[in-house]
Design a protein around this motif. Sequence first.
Motif, PDB file in Angstrom:
ATOM      1  N   TYR A  97       3.237  -2.590   3.765  1.00  0.00           N
ATOM      2  CA  TYR A  97       3.260  -2.724   2.309  1.00  0.00           C
ATOM      3  C   TYR A  97       3.161  -1.335   1.699  1.00  0.00           C
ATOM      4  N   PHE A  98       4.064  -1.036   0.760  1.00  0.00           N
ATOM      5  CA  PHE A  98       4.094   0.279   0.137  1.00  0.00           C
ATOM      6  C   PHE A  98       4.199   0.170  -1.383  1.00  0.00           C
ATOM      7  N   THR A 115      -3.582  -0.350   0.924  1.00  0.00           N
ATOM      8  CA  THR A 115      -4.697  -0.590   1.831  1.00  0.00           C
ATOM      9  C   THR A 115      -4.803  -2.085   2.116  1.00  0.00           C
ATOM     10  N   PRO A 116      -5.410  -2.472   3.234  1.00  0.00           N
ATOM     11  CA  PRO A 116      -5.621  -3.904   3.497  1.00  0.00           C
ATOM     12  C   PRO A 116      -6.369  -4.597   2.355  1.00  0.00           C
ATOM     13  N   PHE A 169      -2.970  -4.276 -10.563  1.00  0.00           N
ATOM     14  CA  PHE A 169      -3.992  -3.228 -10.686  1.00  0.00           C
ATOM     15  C   PHE A 169      -3.557  -1.921 -10.036  1.00  0.00           C
ATOM     16  N   LEU A 170      -2.367  -1.876  -9.467  1.00  0.00           N
ATOM     17  CA  LEU A 170      -1.891  -0.686  -8.756  1.00  0.00           C
ATOM     18  C   LEU A 170      -1.286   0.330  -9.721  1.00  0.00           C
ATOM     19  N   VAL A 182      -3.858  -5.326  -0.471  1.00  0.00           N
ATOM     20  CA  VAL A 182      -2.993  -6.466  -0.133  1.00  0.00           C
ATOM     21  C   VAL A 182      -3.757  -7.771  -0.310  1.00  0.00           C
ATOM     22  N   LYS A 183      -5.004  -7.782   0.139  1.00  0.00           N
ATOM     23  CA  LYS A 183      -5.851  -8.981   0.012  1.00  0.00           C
ATOM     24  C   LYS A 183      -6.087  -9.322  -1.460  1.00  0.00           C
ATOM     25  N   GLN A 184      -6.328  -8.300  -2.276  1.00  0.00           N
ATOM     26  CA  GLN A 184      -6.544  -8.516  -3.709  1.00  0.00           C
ATOM     27  C   GLN A 184      -5.296  -9.087  -4.381  1.00  0.00           C
ATOM     28  N   LEU A 185      -4.128  -8.561  -4.027  1.00  0.00           N
ATOM     29  CA  LEU A 185      -2.873  -9.052  -4.609  1.00  0.00           C
ATOM     30  C   LEU A 185      -2.645 -10.508  -4.235  1.00  0.00           C
TER      31      LEU A 185
END
Length: 239
Positions: free
Chosen positions: A62-63, A226-227, A211-212, A230-233
């Motif tokens: 993921y980027f 970061t992991p 939030f990015l 990804v978890k937050q998304l």
Amino acid sequence: MERLQKVIAKAGIASRRKSEVLIQEGKVTVNGQTVTELGTKVGPNDRIEVNGIPVEREEPVYFLFYKPTGVISAASDDKGRTVVTDYFPMIKERIFPVGRLDYNTSGAILLTNDGEFANLMMHPKHKIEKVYIAKVKGTPTKETIRKLEKGVHLEDGKTAPAKVKVLSADRAKNTAILELTIHEGRNRQVRRMLEQVGHPVEKLKRERYSFLELKGLTTGEFRPLTPKEVKQLRALAVT
């Protein structure tokens, strides 16, 4: 062990729901055997084919990418134009953009090889917010701002309510800087919304994806998520 439809979706072949349909229609085989049960689980060494084509499984990546203007949001282009994946020559995974930013818009876009994650991010029901900064002709009135906030009628239907702020106005140049937050992903949506209310866009940037933020990146640069991010998304998409 993972559910078969999840593995197919992660490979970017189809959404989770479409993957389930493919299984039920008998178009998926595991180790040479046709599978039609949706509860089927597979391991990393199982050989999966969809319509006779092997499913290549990769570790998900993921980027966050700061897309420049003049770059197409696609994995390839039949006219040989620059695409977002051209900026990732060292990445061996077959990544693709999550949604799109139009050719003349810069800013935050995600790239991944995880089809299920991409579908979560793009589906309008999950309401993942995107924040844009737009330089427009003229200065919108309070009434115009209210129109944008309530939703604007476009040729493909009325837009969902937006959040809109006027950040600054230049009376001498007859321009203004606006911040718009939307969660839909229609083609050229922000540009069409602003044109519809009489304030054509001169310059547009997607400042934030959920939030990015682009902090620390310049145009053409990217960083891995970061992991935790990804978890937050994922959590935002299912709430």
